[in-house]
Design an enzyme around this catalytic site. Structure first.
Site, PDB file in Angstrom:
ATOM      1  N   VAL A 275       9.168  -0.201  21.980  1.00  0.00           N
ATOM      2  CA  VAL A 275      10.076   1.320  21.937  1.00  0.00           C
ATOM      3  C   VAL A 275       9.587   1.729  23.076  1.00  0.00           C
ATOM      4  O   VAL A 275       9.741   2.762  23.011  1.00  0.00           O
ATOM      5  CB  VAL A 275      11.301   0.802  20.744  1.00  0.00           C
ATOM      6  CG1 VAL A 275      11.807   2.822  21.378  1.00  0.00           C
ATOM      7  CG2 VAL A 275      12.071  -0.018  20.755  1.00  0.00           C
TER       8      VAL A 275
ATOM      9  N   ARG B 253       5.572  -8.060  23.424  1.00  0.00           N
ATOM     10  CA  ARG B 253       6.660  -7.227  24.327  1.00  0.00           C
ATOM     11  C   ARG B 253       5.697  -6.804  24.314  1.00  0.00           C
ATOM     12  O   ARG B 253       5.623  -5.474  23.746  1.00  0.00           O
ATOM     13  CB  ARG B 253       7.786  -8.015  23.229  1.00  0.00           C
ATOM     14  CG  ARG B 253       7.817  -7.482  21.936  1.00  0.00           C
ATOM     15  CD  ARG B 253       9.232  -7.430  21.800  1.00  0.00           C
ATOM     16  NE  ARG B 253       9.316  -6.516  19.752  1.00  0.00           N
ATOM     17  CZ  ARG B 253       9.037  -5.674  19.491  1.00  0.00           C
ATOM     18  NH1 ARG B 253       8.682  -4.555  20.327  1.00  0.00           N
ATOM     19  NH2 ARG B 253       9.489  -5.760  18.090  1.00  0.00           N
TER      20      ARG B 253
ATOM     21  N   HIS C 100       0.840   4.194   9.973  1.00  0.00           N
ATOM     22  CA  HIS C 100       1.207   2.350   9.964  1.00  0.00           C
ATOM     23  C   HIS C 100       0.767   2.962  12.076  1.00  0.00           C
ATOM     24  O   HIS C 100       1.344   4.096  12.298  1.00  0.00           O
ATOM     25  CB  HIS C 100       3.291   3.209   9.873  1.00  0.00           C
ATOM     26  CG  HIS C 100       3.271   1.729  11.051  1.00  0.00           C
ATOM     27  ND1 HIS C 100       4.585   1.182  10.685  1.00  0.00           N
ATOM     28  CD2 HIS C 100       2.954   1.047  12.339  1.00  0.00           C
ATOM     29  CE1 HIS C 100       4.568   0.300  11.537  1.00  0.00           C
ATOM     30  NE2 HIS C 100       3.650  -0.354  12.498  1.00  0.00           N
TER      31      HIS C 100
ATOM     32  N   ILE D 145       0.747  -1.088  -0.059  1.00  0.00           N
ATOM     33  CA  ILE D 145       0.354  -0.264  -0.132  1.00  0.00           C
ATOM     34  C   ILE D 145       0.714   1.462   0.319  1.00  0.00           C
ATOM     35  O   ILE D 145       1.748   1.367   1.102  1.00  0.00           O
ATOM     36  CB  ILE D 145      -0.679  -0.106   1.756  1.00  0.00           C
ATOM     37  CG1 ILE D 145      -1.754  -1.657   0.841  1.00  0.00           C
ATOM     38  CG2 ILE D 145      -1.992   1.477   1.397  1.00  0.00           C
ATOM     39  CD1 ILE D 145      -2.747  -1.441   2.654  1.00  0.00           C
TER      40      ILE D 145
END
Length: 467
Positions: free
Chosen positions: A289, A286, A201, A196
């Site tokens: 960051v 997890r 994001h 795309i």
């Protein structure tokens, strides 16, 4: 509750976990390599245990040495942080077999979401939208046929792994054939997704206890990337309406339920700007960051939440009670030279003045006189600005980056300053191609750099990089 936790990591995330444990009256054990004998996380922990040589394969990736350290120091649990062994299902199983608690999702879940093709298959029955994709590729002939079926442009992705590494975009068969000359699809499993081109994001923070309760804590915008590596994140995303925000949150919870997720994690999506449709990408099992910007706008401590869930406590908050306030922006500051193709810049920090003041959170594992080692990730600090509005957060971040003074190594501070001055960024007119379109000098490769040379450079530059 645990009495003592071993932290199987280093740098700023190890420091972050130590601080959370201190607030919970939990003792901590730091592990360290030869290179990290004087590191900040070693200095701050209650106990420290040497686990091997400087190379990560002999220390922070040495599963037996870490588990032995936990047993010898009387730890109850192991927190893997992010990177290194945090997504290693075999390690999670070894921890459990040693009679220790694993602070993260179950090994079976890590294994399921770690392979993107398996994760996509798990999502499909739930009707979660996904970009058209292929099966894992086994030959050049299959790759060319699969690309035609998926439809150009296509993005070639490794089935395992994260952080945007080892991804290649092909707009036609000629480009794909060139990529296939340097990517060994018979040795490493790859698959295609339809690419795309104009997208944002968007990722959603999820929290799940061991008793079936799953909530989300809103979204993070991670569109400012260079070669699929995140540079700057913010929360919330100004691209989303309230309805879109509710939609992507529900999709994230549905995705988590599809794999019976526990502990905290992140569900990542691409927002197609041509039709405002969300497409599932992956689940990261997890702490991320960029978890700090979610903490900033929700006032929920994610690391403490991880520990409580791993200790068997149920969630104490319902979805209807989640409230966000203000706007947070994070700049990842790396010891890299942005004027020299982002080459890592290891060395001793001779001067270090970190930013502070109202609206600033500063997460780091370094101070003056410590060294940036060449063996590990180049992230040296995360600067988080929290403002009443996005405009306030941008102004606070600009002020903070002027205050952040580092000598002895090169840093990416100048790149972030240019991003914050860009009119398109300031007005929120961004997508995943922002750096390529607006700051091309930082995206371009050296003259006469072949695709093979580019891959070799990327592999070297992103070794041990955290996702």
């Amino acid at each position: 509750m645990f009495k003592r936790i071993l932290i199987a990591n280093r740098g700023e995330i190890a420091v972050r976990i130590i601080r959370a444990c201190q607030e919970m009256d939990i003792e901590t054990v730091a592990v360290y390599s030869d290179a990290d004998a004087n590191a900040m996380h070693v200095q701050l922990a209650d106990l420290a245990c040497h686990i091997g040589a400087s190379d990560a394969s002999e220390s922070y990736l040495n599963m037996k040495a870490i588990i032995n350290a936990a047993i010898e120091t009387g730890a109850d649990a192991i927190h893997p942080g992010y990177g290194f062994l945090s997504e290693n299902a075999d390690f999670a199983e070894m921890v459990a077999k040693a009679g220790l608690a694993w602070i993260g999702p179950l090994a079976v879940t890590i294994r399921q979401v770690g392979d993107k093709d398996v994760a996509r298959a798990a999502m499909e029955p739930s009707g979660i939208p996904m970009a058209k994709g292929s099966e894992p590729l086994t030959s050049h002939e299959m790759a060319l046929e699969a690309a035609r079926e998926v439809g150009y442009p296509v993005i070639l992705k490794p089935v395992s792994g994260g952080g945007g590494k080892s991804m290649f975009v092909a707009h036609n068969a000629a480009e794909l054939k060139e990529i296939l000359q340097i990517v060994d699809i018979e040795k490493v499993k790859f698959y295609f997704e339809h690419y795309i081109e104009r997208s944002r994001h968007i990722e959603v923070q999820i929290v799940a206890d061991n008793y079936g309760s799953i909530i989300h804590l809103g979204e993070r915008e991670c569109s400012i990337q260079r070669r699929n590596q995140k540079l700057l994140e913010e929360s919330p995303s100004i691209a989303l309406t309230d309805a879109m925000r509710q939609e992507v949150g529900l999709l994230a919870v549905k995705a988590a339920k599809s794999v019976h997720y526990t502990n905290i994690g992140t569900v990542e999506f691409l927002l197609d700007l041509s039709n405002n449709q969300f497409y599932f990408m992956e689940i990261n099992p997890r702490v991320q960051v960029e978890h700090g910007i979610t903490e900033a706008v929700t006032n929920i401590d994610l690391v403490r939440t991880q520990i409580r869930i791993a200790a068997g406590e149920p969630l104490e908050i319902a979805q209807k009670n989640i409230r966000t306030h203000g706007h947070a922006i994070e700049c990842r500051i790396n010891a890299e030279d942005p004027e020299n193709n982002f080459m890592p810049s290891p060395g001793k920090i001779t001067k270090w003045h970190e930013p502070g003041g109202p609206g600033i959170r500063f997460d780091s594992g370094f101070t003056a006189d410590l060294s940036i080692e060449p063996y590990y990730d180049s992230l040296i600090a995360k600067v988080i600005a929290i403002g009443r509005t996005r405009g306030d957060a941008i102004k606070i971040m600009k002020r903070a980056l002027k205050e952040f003074h580092v000598e002895g190594v090169k840093t990416t501070i100048p790149l972030h300053q240019r991003i914050l001055e860009d009119d398109f960024f300031c007005t929120g007119n961004i997508d995943t191609q922002f750096i390529q379109k607006r700051l091309q000098a930082y995206e371009n490769t050296p003259a006469r750099c072949s695709l093979r040379e580019l891959k070799a450079f990327a592999d070297k530059a992103t070794a041990n990089i955290y996702a």
